[in-house]
Motif scaffolding. Structure first.
Motif, PDB file in Angstrom:
ATOM      1  N   VAL A 214       0.931  -1.287  -0.093  1.00  0.00           N
ATOM      2  CA  VAL A 214       0.035   0.125   0.152  1.00  0.00           C
ATOM      3  C   VAL A 214       1.049   1.308   0.080  1.00  0.00           C
ATOM      4  CG1 VAL A 214      -1.759   1.479   1.298  1.00  0.00           C
ATOM      5  CG2 VAL A 214      -1.997  -1.205   1.228  1.00  0.00           C
ATOM      6  N   ASP A 215       0.664   2.171  -1.078  1.00  0.00           N
ATOM      7  CA  ASP A 215       1.637   3.270  -1.194  1.00  0.00           C
ATOM      8  C   ASP A 215       0.519   4.462  -0.884  1.00  0.00           C
ATOM      9  OD1 ASP A 215       3.120   5.325  -1.919  1.00  0.00           O
ATOM     10  OD2 ASP A 215       3.978   4.361  -3.921  1.00  0.00           O
ATOM     11  N   ALA A 216       0.999   5.162   0.036  1.00  0.00           N
ATOM     12  CA  ALA A 216       0.274   6.488   0.609  1.00  0.00           C
ATOM     13  C   ALA A 216       0.114   7.400  -0.604  1.00  0.00           C
ATOM     14  CB  ALA A 216       1.003   7.054   1.902  1.00  0.00           C
ATOM     15  N   LYS A 217       1.184   7.677  -1.503  1.00  0.00           N
ATOM     16  CA  LYS A 217       1.123   8.485  -2.512  1.00  0.00           C
ATOM     17  C   LYS A 217       0.081   8.153  -3.636  1.00  0.00           C
ATOM     18  CE  LYS A 217       5.469   8.038  -4.005  1.00  0.00           C
ATOM     19  NZ  LYS A 217       5.920   7.015  -2.692  1.00  0.00           N
ATOM     20  N   LEU A 218      -0.505   6.841  -3.538  1.00  0.00           N
ATOM     21  CA  LEU A 218      -1.560   6.706  -4.552  1.00  0.00           C
ATOM     22  C   LEU A 218      -2.907   6.816  -4.009  1.00  0.00           C
ATOM     23  CD1 LEU A 218      -0.097   3.214  -6.025  1.00  0.00           C
ATOM     24  CD2 LEU A 218       0.509   5.743  -6.536  1.00  0.00           C
ATOM     25  N   ILE A 219      -3.013   7.416  -2.632  1.00  0.00           N
ATOM     26  CA  ILE A 219      -4.237   7.650  -2.160  1.00  0.00           C
ATOM     27  C   ILE A 219      -4.513   9.215  -1.976  1.00  0.00           C
ATOM     28  CG2 ILE A 219      -5.820   7.344  -0.187  1.00  0.00           C
ATOM     29  CD1 ILE A 219      -4.197   4.853   0.556  1.00  0.00           C
ATOM     30  N   LYS A 220      -5.509   9.440  -2.852  1.00  0.00           N
ATOM     31  CA  LYS A 220      -5.632  11.100  -2.839  1.00  0.00           C
ATOM     32  C   LYS A 220      -7.023  11.415  -2.192  1.00  0.00           C
ATOM     33  CE  LYS A 220      -1.976  12.303  -5.065  1.00  0.00           C
ATOM     34  NZ  LYS A 220      -0.730  13.068  -4.432  1.00  0.00           N
ATOM     35  N   LYS A 221      -7.176  12.391  -1.178  1.00  0.00           N
ATOM     36  CA  LYS A 221      -8.192  12.359  -0.338  1.00  0.00           C
ATOM     37  C   LYS A 221      -8.805  13.944  -0.825  1.00  0.00           C
ATOM     38  CE  LYS A 221      -7.331   9.257   3.205  1.00  0.00           C
ATOM     39  NZ  LYS A 221      -7.541   8.821   4.531  1.00  0.00           N
ATOM     40  N   VAL A 222     -10.182  14.117  -1.089  1.00  0.00           N
ATOM     41  CA  VAL A 222     -10.876  15.194  -1.163  1.00  0.00           C
ATOM     42  C   VAL A 222     -11.804  15.593  -0.315  1.00  0.00           C
ATOM     43  CG1 VAL A 222     -10.390  15.223  -3.739  1.00  0.00           C
ATOM     44  CG2 VAL A 222     -12.523  14.372  -2.685  1.00  0.00           C
ATOM     45  N   MET A 223     -12.425  16.997  -0.144  1.00  0.00           N
ATOM     46  CA  MET A 223     -13.372  17.287   0.895  1.00  0.00           C
ATOM     47  C   MET A 223     -14.694  16.971  -0.087  1.00  0.00           C
ATOM     48  SD  MET A 223     -11.531  18.396   3.222  1.00  0.00           S
ATOM     49  CE  MET A 223     -12.826  19.096   4.055  1.00  0.00           C
TER      50      MET A 223
END
Length: 333
Positions: A214-223
């Protein structure tokens, strides 16, 4: 202001008692009143344009046969589809549904709840926004019949109908992995909503199950409620990495729409999986797989649970339904 026609007015015109008019118009004592009298009363009531006083009737029987429905956004196809199903099902049981959108704002949700309760609805169907814990606890403590849909609170033993979000997301990522995708990104939310966190956990579980780190850079979070502005930026970020993603899981139908528009405009073809089909899928060239939620079953089950609670015939129920993965890649040219 025109005077409201009363039972007394009808009784005087027919020449019978007010009680007899009440019995006829409320379908009581059927078979014990002469048919010609029944028809005469109904004919006079119709000619006078009589409308029963629903407020007075509701106070007398302590029931209004109305249900309050609070969704996140009635313009969202999920919310509008669910609302229609609940409205139709409620109608078949003699209930009318009043709608409201919280716009994912707790203060607006609280206002809608207070408004519906003040209007003496018999029960509530709620898609609660973030930070609604205190509100849900209050409804539970006050013994107001309600059921949560789509969202739930693990620590609160209240009525809820949801899908198994963890397994739904996991199945979507498993599919992308089976298609040979190695760099699978995810567009998620900055949120404490449990059902969205469950989807993120399902994404991670699928990667770990396939031996993919699991690569944190591949998870993008929006509001929440800022998808139109933030999702395209998030997708661009995933594609601009030194090792770009070859697939993306969009965690909701509100994230997949702006994401697809961006990818289509840039003519970028990568693996896509999302939640819920929308009309835009038919106008995009790339195959789009998605999780299909059993919306009809969710709506029917939610109303059934609510009506049983209104009649005090059922304790709290937490229901999790399985969703279906629709794999579109196999139909690609």
């Amino acid at each position: 202001m025109k005077k409201r026609i009363s039972l007394k007015d009808i009784a005087q015109k027919v020449g019978v008692s007010t009680a007899l008019v009440s019995y006829v118009l409320n379908n009581r004592m059927q078979g014990r009143i002469r048919e010609e009298v029944v028809q005469k009363i109904k004919k006079v009531a119709a000619s006078l344009h009589y409308q029963p006083n629903q407020v007075a009737k509701s106070l007398k029987i302590n029931k209004t046969n109305t249900i309050g429905l609070i969704v996140a956004d009635i313009s969202n196809p999920y919310s509008s589809g669910l609302a229609r199903i609940i409205e139709d099902e409620a109608y078949s049981h003699g209930y009318t549904v009043i709608f409201g959108s919280s716009d994912e704002r707790i203060e607006k949700c609280e206002l809608l709840v207070d408004t519906f309760i003040n209007r003496q609805v018999d029960g509530l169907v709620v898609l609660p926004p973030e930070n609604a814990d205190k509100l849900i606890k209050s409804l539970h403590t006050r013994k107001i019949p309600f059921v949560l849909v789509d969202r739930y609170f693990p620590e609160l033993p209240v009525n809820s109908v949801c899908i198994n979000n963890h397994e739904a997301a996991k199945s979507a990522v498993d599919m992308l992995i089976q298609q040979g995708k190695k760099r699978i990104g995810m567009i998620s939310y900055n949120t404490t909503l449990t059902h969205l966190q469950d989807r993120e956990k399902g994404y991670k579980a699928a990667l770990k199950g396939a031996g993919i780190k699991v690569d944190a850079k591949l998870i993008k979070k929006v509001m929440l409620s800022k998808e139109e502005e933030e999702v395209p930026l998030a997708v661009a970020g995933l594609l601009s990495l030194s090792q770009p993603v070859d697939a993306i899981l969009f965690i909701s139908n509100k994230t997949v729409l702006p994401g697809l528009r961006y990818l289509n405009a840039k003519q970028i073809d990568i693996g896509i999986a999302g939640f819920d089909k929308t009309e835009i899928f038919d106008f995009i060239q790339m195959p789009i797989s998605y999780i299909q939620q059993p919306l009809h079953h969710i709506g029917v089950a939610a109303l059934d649970i609510l009506l049983k609670n209104i009649s005090k015939r059922q304790k709290s129920t937490q229901l999790f339904m399985e969703a279906e993965l629709i794999n579109k890649v196999q139909f690609a040219d």
